[in-house]
Scaffold this motif. Structure first.
Motif, PDB file in Angstrom:
ATOM      1  N   THR A   1       0.832  -1.203   0.000  1.00 32.36           N
ATOM      2  CA  THR A   1       0.000   0.000   0.000  1.00 32.36           C
ATOM      3  C   THR A   1       0.868   1.255   0.000  1.00 32.36           C
ATOM      4  O   THR A   1       0.611   2.199  -0.755  1.00 32.36           O
ATOM      5  N   GLN A   2       1.919   1.266   0.831  1.00 29.71           N
ATOM      6  CA  GLN A   2       2.825   2.406   0.854  1.00 29.71           C
ATOM      7  C   GLN A   2       3.476   2.609  -0.509  1.00 29.71           C
ATOM      8  O   GLN A   2       3.541   3.736  -1.009  1.00 29.71           O
ATOM      9  N   MET A   3       3.950   1.527  -1.116  1.00 28.16           N
ATOM     10  CA  MET A   3       4.564   1.622  -2.450  1.00 28.16           C
ATOM     11  C   MET A   3       3.563   2.127  -3.483  1.00 28.16           C
ATOM     12  O   MET A   3       3.897   2.956  -4.327  1.00 28.16           O
ATOM     13  N   ALA A   4       2.344   1.620  -3.410  1.00 31.84           N
ATOM     14  CA  ALA A   4       1.333   2.025  -4.377  1.00 31.84           C
ATOM     15  C   ALA A   4       1.007   3.510  -4.254  1.00 31.84           C
ATOM     16  O   ALA A   4       0.881   4.213  -5.261  1.00 31.84           O
ATOM     17  N   PHE A   5       0.890   4.008  -3.010  1.00 32.18           N
ATOM     18  CA  PHE A   5       0.620   5.434  -2.832  1.00 32.18           C
ATOM     19  C   PHE A   5       1.795   6.282  -3.310  1.00 32.18           C
ATOM     20  O   PHE A   5       1.595   7.335  -3.906  1.00 32.18           O
ATOM     21  N   GLU A   6       3.017   5.838  -3.054  1.00 33.40           N
ATOM     22  CA  GLU A   6       4.190   6.560  -3.544  1.00 33.40           C
ATOM     23  C   GLU A   6       4.237   6.546  -5.064  1.00 33.40           C
ATOM     24  O   GLU A   6       4.476   7.572  -5.695  1.00 33.40           O
ATOM     25  N   GLU A   7       3.998   5.392  -5.646  1.00 30.54           N
ATOM     26  CA  GLU A   7       4.021   5.248  -7.103  1.00 30.54           C
ATOM     27  C   GLU A   7       2.923   6.082  -7.756  1.00 30.54           C
ATOM     28  O   GLU A   7       3.117   6.671  -8.814  1.00 30.54           O
ATOM     29  N   ALA A   8       1.757   6.116  -7.127  1.00 36.51           N
ATOM     30  CA  ALA A   8       0.631   6.869  -7.670  1.00 36.51           C
ATOM     31  C   ALA A   8       0.739   8.356  -7.351  1.00 36.51           C
ATOM     32  O   ALA A   8      -0.057   9.149  -7.828  1.00 36.51           O
ATOM     33  N   ARG A   9       1.702   8.704  -6.539  1.00 37.77           N
ATOM     34  CA  ARG A   9       1.950  10.091  -6.144  1.00 37.77           C
ATOM     35  C   ARG A   9       0.732  10.743  -5.478  1.00 37.77           C
ATOM     36  O   ARG A   9       0.361  11.865  -5.782  1.00 37.77           O
TER      37      ARG A   9
END
Length: 150
Positions: free
Chosen positions: A17-25
């Motif tokens: 989830t953290q990676m996805a939010f970072e990736e999605a900015r």
């Protein structure tokens, strides 16, 4: 900038989830509670969470130790100070009974967790587009008794 409370006991899902939010900015502060008991402590500003912000949105897993997501959802929705916070169930369960119970307890959405990173990123982007760009979230410190409608 919005505050999101992620309630999930899976370290892998939290990291995803953290990676996805970072990736999605997604412009956010992501707070994590590892189970339902810690989520309620965060929401009620108890113990180590005495200075926790009121989240704008809660992402809630159902399958957790100590207190499951449905129990947490029931507690949130019965508290006057918490019930306006949108709760999005984000879980691996696709069981019709879990979907029905979640909506019966006034969940605002039910999203089955995708297992692949690309699909999970798509879900986070959809979450961002809808919940953070389209929806007007409830004001955090609004007091209806202090305001009168004309």
């Amino acid at each position: 900038m919005i505050d999101i409370l992620l309630v999930d006991d899976s370290e892998a899902d939290v990291m995803l989830t953290q990676m996805a939010f970072e990736e999605a900015r997604v412009a956010n502060r992501l707070h994590v509670a590892r189970d339902g008991v810690e989520a309620l402590e965060f929401l009620n500003r108890e113990g180590p969470h005495h200075d926790a912000p009121t989240p704008d949105v809660i992402l809630l897993d159902l399958n957790m130790p100590r207190m499951n997501g449905l129990e947490v959802l029931a507690e949130i929705k019965k508290e006057d100070s918490l019930r306006n916070i949108p709760v999005i169930v984000l879980t691996t369960s696709q069981a019709e009974a879990d979907v029905w119970r979640s909506y019966n307890l006034h969940a605002n959405a039910y999203i089955p967790k995708p297992v692949s990173l690309p699909n999970f990123l798509d879900v986070v982007r959809s979450f961002e587009n809808f919940w953070l760009a389209v929806v007007k979230l409830s004001p955090k410190n609004y007091n209806p008794n202090a305001h009168s409608e004309s």
